[in-house]
Design a protein around this motif. Structure first.
Motif, PDB file in Angstrom:
ATOM      1  N   ALA A  33     -64.083  27.257   2.593  1.00  0.00           N
ATOM      2  CA  ALA A  33     -64.161  28.642   3.076  1.00  0.00           C
ATOM      3  C   ALA A  33     -64.338  28.682   4.589  1.00  0.00           C
ATOM      4  N   ASP A  34     -65.114  27.760   5.120  1.00  0.00           N
ATOM      5  CA  ASP A  34     -65.303  27.698   6.571  1.00  0.00           C
ATOM      6  C   ASP A  34     -64.008  27.292   7.279  1.00  0.00           C
ATOM      7  N   LEU A  35     -63.283  26.358   6.683  1.00  0.00           N
ATOM      8  CA  LEU A  35     -62.020  25.924   7.282  1.00  0.00           C
ATOM      9  C   LEU A  35     -60.996  27.047   7.266  1.00  0.00           C
ATOM     10  N   ILE A  36     -60.935  27.783   6.180  1.00  0.00           N
ATOM     11  CA  ILE A  36     -59.998  28.910   6.082  1.00  0.00           C
ATOM     12  C   ILE A  36     -60.365  29.988   7.094  1.00  0.00           C
ATOM     13  N   ALA A  37     -61.654  30.272   7.243  1.00  0.00           N
ATOM     14  CA  ALA A  37     -62.089  31.267   8.234  1.00  0.00           C
ATOM     15  C   ALA A  37     -61.724  30.815   9.641  1.00  0.00           C
ATOM     16  N   ASP A  38     -61.819  29.517   9.915  1.00  0.00           N
ATOM     17  CA  ASP A  38     -61.457  28.984  11.227  1.00  0.00           C
ATOM     18  C   ASP A  38     -59.971  29.190  11.490  1.00  0.00           C
ATOM     19  N   LEU A  39     -59.143  28.917  10.496  1.00  0.00           N
ATOM     20  CA  LEU A  39     -57.700  29.118  10.649  1.00  0.00           C
ATOM     21  C   LEU A  39     -57.372  30.600  10.832  1.00  0.00           C
ATOM     22  N   ALA A  40     -58.023  31.458  10.065  1.00  0.00           N
ATOM     23  CA  ALA A  40     -57.777  32.899  10.188  1.00  0.00           C
ATOM     24  C   ALA A  40     -58.108  33.379  11.598  1.00  0.00           C
ATOM     25  N   ARG A  41     -59.237  32.923  12.137  1.00  0.00           N
ATOM     26  CA  ARG A  41     -59.600  33.289  13.512  1.00  0.00           C
ATOM     27  C   ARG A  41     -58.568  32.755  14.503  1.00  0.00           C
ATOM     28  N   GLY A  42     -58.082  31.535  14.240  1.00  0.00           N
ATOM     29  CA  GLY A  42     -57.081  30.956  15.120  1.00  0.00           C
ATOM     30  C   GLY A  42     -55.789  31.758  15.149  1.00  0.00           C
ATOM     31  N   PHE A  43     -55.327  32.190  13.979  1.00  0.00           N
ATOM     32  CA  PHE A  43     -54.135  33.036  13.935  1.00  0.00           C
ATOM     33  C   PHE A  43     -54.367  34.349  14.688  1.00  0.00           C
ATOM     34  N   ARG A  76     -47.368  30.092  21.734  1.00  0.00           N
ATOM     35  CA  ARG A  76     -48.234  30.756  20.768  1.00  0.00           C
ATOM     36  C   ARG A  76     -48.775  29.746  19.750  1.00  0.00           C
ATOM     37  N   ALA A  77     -47.942  28.786  19.381  1.00  0.00           N
ATOM     38  CA  ALA A  77     -48.404  27.731  18.477  1.00  0.00           C
ATOM     39  C   ALA A  77     -49.506  26.909  19.140  1.00  0.00           C
ATOM     40  N   THR A  78     -49.334  26.630  20.425  1.00  0.00           N
ATOM     41  CA  THR A  78     -50.366  25.899  21.156  1.00  0.00           C
ATOM     42  C   THR A  78     -51.664  26.689  21.195  1.00  0.00           C
ATOM     43  N   ALA A  79     -51.552  27.987  21.390  1.00  0.00           N
ATOM     44  CA  ALA A  79     -52.740  28.841  21.423  1.00  0.00           C
ATOM     45  C   ALA A  79     -53.462  28.828  20.079  1.00  0.00           C
ATOM     46  N   LEU A  80     -52.701  28.799  18.998  1.00  0.00           N
ATOM     47  CA  LEU A  80     -53.308  28.726  17.666  1.00  0.00           C
ATOM     48  C   LEU A  80     -54.148  27.468  17.518  1.00  0.00           C
ATOM     49  N   VAL A  81     -53.577  26.316  17.844  1.00  0.00           N
ATOM     50  CA  VAL A  81     -54.295  25.052  17.691  1.00  0.00           C
ATOM     51  C   VAL A  81     -55.488  24.992  18.641  1.00  0.00           C
ATOM     52  N   ASP A  82     -55.303  25.470  19.863  1.00  0.00           N
ATOM     53  CA  ASP A  82     -56.400  25.458  20.822  1.00  0.00           C
ATOM     54  C   ASP A  82     -57.563  26.353  20.389  1.00  0.00           C
ATOM     55  N   ALA A  83     -57.258  27.402  19.608  1.00  0.00           N
ATOM     56  CA  ALA A  83     -58.302  28.353  19.205  1.00  0.00           C
ATOM     57  C   ALA A  83     -59.164  27.830  18.054  1.00  0.00           C
ATOM     58  N   LEU A  84     -58.724  26.786  17.384  1.00  0.00           N
ATOM     59  CA  LEU A  84     -59.478  26.282  16.241  1.00  0.00           C
ATOM     60  C   LEU A  84     -60.765  25.605  16.703  1.00  0.00           C
ATOM     61  N   GLU A  85     -61.817  25.784  15.945  1.00  0.00           N
ATOM     62  CA  GLU A  85     -63.111  25.199  16.279  1.00  0.00           C
ATOM     63  C   GLU A  85     -63.511  24.062  15.347  1.00  0.00           C
ATOM     64  N   LEU A  86     -63.261  24.207  14.050  1.00  0.00           N
ATOM     65  CA  LEU A  86     -63.632  23.156  13.093  1.00  0.00           C
ATOM     66  C   LEU A  86     -62.558  22.083  12.995  1.00  0.00           C
ATOM     67  N   ARG A 121     -62.297  15.350  -3.152  1.00  0.00           N
ATOM     68  CA  ARG A 121     -62.732  16.483  -2.347  1.00  0.00           C
ATOM     69  C   ARG A 121     -61.658  16.883  -1.332  1.00  0.00           C
ATOM     70  N   HIS A 122     -60.999  15.891  -0.720  1.00  0.00           N
ATOM     71  CA  HIS A 122     -59.918  16.197   0.211  1.00  0.00           C
ATOM     72  C   HIS A 122     -58.839  17.034  -0.479  1.00  0.00           C
ATOM     73  N   GLN A 123     -58.448  16.630  -1.681  1.00  0.00           N
ATOM     74  CA  GLN A 123     -57.407  17.363  -2.398  1.00  0.00           C
ATOM     75  C   GLN A 123     -57.856  18.786  -2.728  1.00  0.00           C
ATOM     76  N   ARG A 124     -59.060  18.937  -3.216  1.00  0.00           N
ATOM     77  CA  ARG A 124     -59.547  20.257  -3.586  1.00  0.00           C
ATOM     78  C   ARG A 124     -59.556  21.192  -2.373  1.00  0.00           C
ATOM     79  N   ASN A 125     -60.042  20.692  -1.252  1.00  0.00           N
ATOM     80  CA  ASN A 125     -60.069  21.498  -0.032  1.00  0.00           C
ATOM     81  C   ASN A 125     -58.662  21.809   0.473  1.00  0.00           C
ATOM     82  N   ALA A 126     -57.789  20.792   0.454  1.00  0.00           N
ATOM     83  CA  ALA A 126     -56.438  20.977   0.986  1.00  0.00           C
ATOM     84  C   ALA A 126     -55.647  21.990   0.165  1.00  0.00           C
ATOM     85  N   LEU A 127     -55.827  21.978  -1.139  1.00  0.00           N
ATOM     86  CA  LEU A 127     -55.118  22.956  -1.971  1.00  0.00           C
ATOM     87  C   LEU A 127     -55.540  24.375  -1.627  1.00  0.00           C
TER      88      LEU A 127
END
Length: 396
Positions: free
Chosen positions: A379-389, A323-333, A266-272
């Motif tokens: 999908a939730d993780l990708i949405a979290d990253l998109a919001r962070g960017f 800006r990189a710090t702001a990206l990581v700080d903005a992540l929720e999941l 599952r980790h691999q499938r999600n990470a890909l």
């Protein structure tokens, strides 16, 4: 059970025999500091067997049934002759160095290794007269670096920040031709995805804190010997260092190892999925994940590994650290955390100067973000990253 699939072996390794026809499914947690003997003859027999290298307890520090069950499960996982438990991954690394090296000896270490090893080198190994030299397996000729006093080649593949994959069979052959032992940090492969002992290494070690434990609730290291000679060295050092783990921690690791295969899948499938999303973002200069066909180590990974895990990194196109710090700080999941290998997703920002000693980094000034992609819905993780960017770009 050597003819069975690895998942089958992990589900049953170390399971105790039934007592009077019954028994629990999990291995019981056997705690204790003292071993009782029926008589002195038995006491002397156990001490003799322990001194001869047999994996039996003669005192509480050696552990009891729970420890033996975990050792057997890890030994079966890695395909070695004997496994040793330590209170942390770094303790396992130190165990290997002190077991195989003496004052005046020299070790060659791949430059992408777990960073705390460099601290152990500066504060302990140098004081003991052990010389450690870091090198790039991809850019330097290993044979030319080996000295008469070189006794250990220590590698980590893939590296945990940049995912650099090493040609372990080739490097092991060069080392063995000069009488040098080979040890590999196999935390990324967890013994399940990668088996260094079958590819030429003499010792495989990992932080069981991560994928073997799998639940962020224990600290533990494991070392597996591939032959009797290094097993004897490890026994002697373990006794001298007094390395031990509690029965409860051993039981937690044993619990985790039973589900290792399904979690890694599952980790691999999600990470890909996450890696491919990141490749499409204009803010990302490069994704470091050997399971990607574009990764420089992909061919070696495909040859020597049976899968991937949830650990990946990406370099940002923008060198603005704020800006990189702001990206990581903005992540929720993705929680901010330095470990990895458990069920949860994590993010960690790494400054370029920390990567200066890694030849695979090639001098970039861009910040690096390491992700551990957990077991959440991708999908939730990708949405979290998109919001962070988006939030980082908007300055929020």
């Amino acid at each position: 059970m050597t003819d069975k699939h690895i998942d089958t072996r992990l589900a049953h390794a170390g399971t105790p025999p039934l007592q009077r026809g019954v028994g629990p499914v999990p291995v019981p947690v056997v705690r204790g500091s003292t071993l009782r003997y029926a008589d002195m003859a038995t006491r002397f027999d156990y001490a003799r067997r322990r001194a001869a290298g047999e994996d039996v307890a003669s005192y509480g520090i050696h552990g009891f049934d729970t420890h033996r069950a975990l050792e057997e499960a890890v030994r079966a996982l890695e395909g070695g002759v004997r496994a040793f438990l330590s209170p942390s991954g770094l303790a396992a690394i130190t165990h290997v160095f002190l077991a195989t090296l003496s004052a005046g000896d020299h070790a060659l270490v791949s430059d992408g290794v777990y960073a705390p090893l460099r601290h152990t080198d500066r504060t302990l190994l140098k004081r003991l007269g052990i010389a450690v030299e870091y090198f790039s397996p991809a850019q330097q000729n290993l044979a030319a670096l080996i000295r008469p006093e070189t006794k250990l080649l220590y590698l980590e593949s893939p590296s945990s920040l940049l995912g650099e994959v090493l040609d372990l069979p080739a490097l092991s052959a060069i080392a063995h031709a000069r009488g040098v032992a080979v040890a590999v940090d196999n935390t990324w492969g967890a013994g399940y995805l990668h088996q260094p002992l079958a590819l030429g290494a003499d010792i495989s070690l990992q932080a069981a804190t991560k994928y073997i434990g799998g639940h962020a609730d224990l600290m533990q290291g494991v070392v597996v010997a591939g032959n009797d000679h290094v097993a004897a060295q490890l026994v002697s050092a373990q006794e001298a260092l007094g390395l031990t783990v509690g029965a409860d921690e051993a039981a937690l690791a044993l619990r985790g190892i039973r589900t290792l295969g399904v979690r890694l899948e599952r980790h691999q499938r999600n990470a890909l999925e996450v890696a491919r999303f990141l490749q499409g973002r204009p803010e990302v200069a490069r994704v470091y994940y050997p399971a990607l066909p574009e990764d420089p180590g992909h061919a070696l990974w495909k040859r020597d590994f049976r899968g991937a895990n949830g650990l990946l990194s990406f370099a940002l196109a923008d060198e603005d650290f704020a800006r990189a710090t702001a990206l990581v700080d903005a992540l929720e999941l993705f929680a901010i955390g330095a470990s990895w290998g458990s069920y949860e997703s994590l993010a960690l920002l790494t400054a370029p100067e920390r990567l200066a000693g890694h030849s695979a980094w090639a001098g970039s000034r861009a910040p690096l973000v390491r992700l551990h992609v957990g077991l959440e819905d991708p999908a939730d993780l990708i949405a979290d990253l998109a919001r962070g960017f988006d939030r980082a770009a908007a300055g929020r």
